[in-house]
Design a protein around this motif. Sequence first.
Motif, PDB file in Angstrom:
ATOM      1  N   PRO A   1       0.808  -1.233   0.000  1.00  0.00           N
ATOM      2  CA  PRO A   1       0.000   0.000   0.000  1.00  0.00           C
ATOM      3  C   PRO A   1       0.832   1.270   0.000  1.00  0.00           C
ATOM      4  N   GLU A   2       1.982   1.251   0.647  1.00  0.00           N
ATOM      5  CA  GLU A   2       2.795   2.468   0.725  1.00  0.00           C
ATOM      6  C   GLU A   2       3.460   2.846  -0.598  1.00  0.00           C
ATOM      7  N   TYR A   3       3.382   1.952  -1.595  1.00  0.00           N
ATOM      8  CA  TYR A   3       3.930   2.238  -2.917  1.00  0.00           C
ATOM      9  C   TYR A   3       2.847   2.591  -3.943  1.00  0.00           C
ATOM     10  N   SER A   4       1.597   2.518  -3.556  1.00  0.00           N
ATOM     11  CA  SER A   4       0.491   2.626  -4.517  1.00  0.00           C
ATOM     12  C   SER A   4      -0.132   4.015  -4.537  1.00  0.00           C
ATOM     13  N   ARG A   5      -0.284   4.570  -5.752  1.00  0.00           N
ATOM     14  CA  ARG A   5      -1.043   5.811  -5.931  1.00  0.00           C
ATOM     15  C   ARG A   5      -2.502   5.509  -6.209  1.00  0.00           C
ATOM     16  N   ASP A   6      -2.737   4.472  -7.040  1.00  0.00           N
ATOM     17  CA  ASP A   6      -4.085   4.019  -7.342  1.00  0.00           C
ATOM     18  C   ASP A   6      -3.990   2.596  -7.887  1.00  0.00           C
ATOM     19  N   LEU A   7      -5.038   2.114  -8.496  1.00  0.00           N
ATOM     20  CA  LEU A   7      -5.078   0.745  -9.000  1.00  0.00           C
ATOM     21  C   LEU A   7      -3.890   0.401  -9.889  1.00  0.00           C
ATOM     22  N   LEU A   8      -3.494   1.328 -10.761  1.00  0.00           N
ATOM     23  CA  LEU A   8      -2.495   1.030 -11.786  1.00  0.00           C
ATOM     24  C   LEU A   8      -1.158   1.736 -11.597  1.00  0.00           C
ATOM     25  N   HIS A   9      -1.091   2.762 -10.749  1.00  0.00           N
ATOM     26  CA  HIS A   9       0.082   3.627 -10.738  1.00  0.00           C
ATOM     27  C   HIS A   9       0.784   3.669  -9.382  1.00  0.00           C
ATOM     28  N   LEU A  10       2.074   3.989  -9.442  1.00  0.00           N
ATOM     29  CA  LEU A  10       2.894   4.104  -8.247  1.00  0.00           C
ATOM     30  C   LEU A  10       2.914   5.537  -7.734  1.00  0.00           C
ATOM     31  N   ASN A  11       3.228   5.683  -6.457  1.00  0.00           N
ATOM     32  CA  ASN A  11       3.481   7.001  -5.890  1.00  0.00           C
ATOM     33  C   ASN A  11       4.990   7.250  -5.847  1.00  0.00           C
ATOM     34  N   ALA A  12       5.396   8.345  -5.252  1.00  0.00           N
ATOM     35  CA  ALA A  12       6.815   8.707  -5.222  1.00  0.00           C
ATOM     36  C   ALA A  12       7.647   7.670  -4.474  1.00  0.00           C
ATOM     37  N   GLU A  13       7.098   7.101  -3.406  1.00  0.00           N
ATOM     38  CA  GLU A  13       7.847   6.098  -2.642  1.00  0.00           C
ATOM     39  C   GLU A  13       8.085   4.836  -3.476  1.00  0.00           C
ATOM     40  N   GLY A  14       7.104   4.480  -4.295  1.00  0.00           N
ATOM     41  CA  GLY A  14       7.273   3.314  -5.158  1.00  0.00           C
ATOM     42  C   GLY A  14       8.408   3.512  -6.146  1.00  0.00           C
ATOM     43  N   TYR A  15       8.441   4.678  -6.775  1.00  0.00           N
ATOM     44  CA  TYR A  15       9.518   4.950  -7.732  1.00  0.00           C
ATOM     45  C   TYR A  15      10.867   5.114  -7.034  1.00  0.00           C
ATOM     46  N   LYS A  16      10.858   5.611  -5.831  1.00  0.00           N
ATOM     47  CA  LYS A  16      12.108   5.709  -5.069  1.00  0.00           C
ATOM     48  C   LYS A  16      12.691   4.316  -4.846  1.00  0.00           C
ATOM     49  N   ARG A  17      11.827   3.365  -4.535  1.00  0.00           N
ATOM     50  CA  ARG A  17      12.279   1.975  -4.358  1.00  0.00           C
ATOM     51  C   ARG A  17      12.816   1.419  -5.670  1.00  0.00           C
ATOM     52  N   LEU A  18      12.156   1.713  -6.789  1.00  0.00           N
ATOM     53  CA  LEU A  18      12.606   1.214  -8.082  1.00  0.00           C
ATOM     54  C   LEU A  18      13.929   1.853  -8.498  1.00  0.00           C
ATOM     55  N   ASN A  19      14.081   3.143  -8.266  1.00  0.00           N
ATOM     56  CA  ASN A  19      15.318   3.807  -8.659  1.00  0.00           C
ATOM     57  C   ASN A  19      16.517   3.299  -7.875  1.00  0.00           C
ATOM     58  N   LYS A  20      16.304   2.942  -6.643  1.00  0.00           N
ATOM     59  CA  LYS A  20      17.390   2.349  -5.860  1.00  0.00           C
ATOM     60  C   LYS A  20      17.860   1.052  -6.511  1.00  0.00           C
TER      61      LYS A  20
END
Length: 246
Positions: A215-234
């Motif tokens: 949940p902390e990575y989710s913006r909505d059903l299909l998209h990520l929020n900033a924390e999700g992309y931060k995890r991916l960029n790492k």
Amino acid sequence: MISWQRRYGWIFLLILSLLANVALAWLGYKLYVADNTLRLDPLQLAVYPSTEPPKTKTRVVFFGDSRALSWPTPETDQLEFVNRGIGQQTSAQIQLRFDQHVKPLQADWLVLQLGINDLKAIPLLSNQRDHIVKQYQHNLKTIIEQAQQSGSKVLITTIFPLGKVPVERQLFWSEEVANAVDEANSYIFSLKSQNVYVLDTYHLLLGDKPQLIRPEYSRDLLHLNAEGYKRLNKALMEFFRENNKS
């Protein structure tokens, strides 16, 4: 005699009905405009300029749908990033615009994130489920071949897990979307070869519940929020530190 409460109640309902109809008419107008705009440029080739920026260092190009478009540039001086994502596009649209949007960039690396806009159509076209998955696989493989012919290494990111289905979409949704994501990701792993790599973004984002994003990575059903992309960029930068050595 009608009481004032009932009289004003009917007036309130009438106003509410009028507002709802105005909102529906405006939504219909916007969809009509969007549909006709897309017909004029079905691949949305005009989204990006025809002239390309000069290449100064190892170039990484994000390519795909809105999930690629929303991917923020990692903080690094070692690589340069160019984004060629377009929201709501299917793998067919993405594949067909490779020659104009990606090939001229002379990418050293092509990072792919695409497919969810194909698979989310499955609940509406359930009798075409297998065809939709196979067509996605074909388009993805074609993009990889195009990239290899252009001299680019390819990093395929697995399709992200889904978020919670909102109430307004539940009538038009099915667990088959998540099952198709799993199938597509298995296919992605089968494509690993020389100069074709896989970053398992699905499991980086997966939560405790099967097939659902944390949940902390989710913006909505299909998209990520900033924390999700931060995890991916790492994870992305760890990958490049290991695999982009001269």
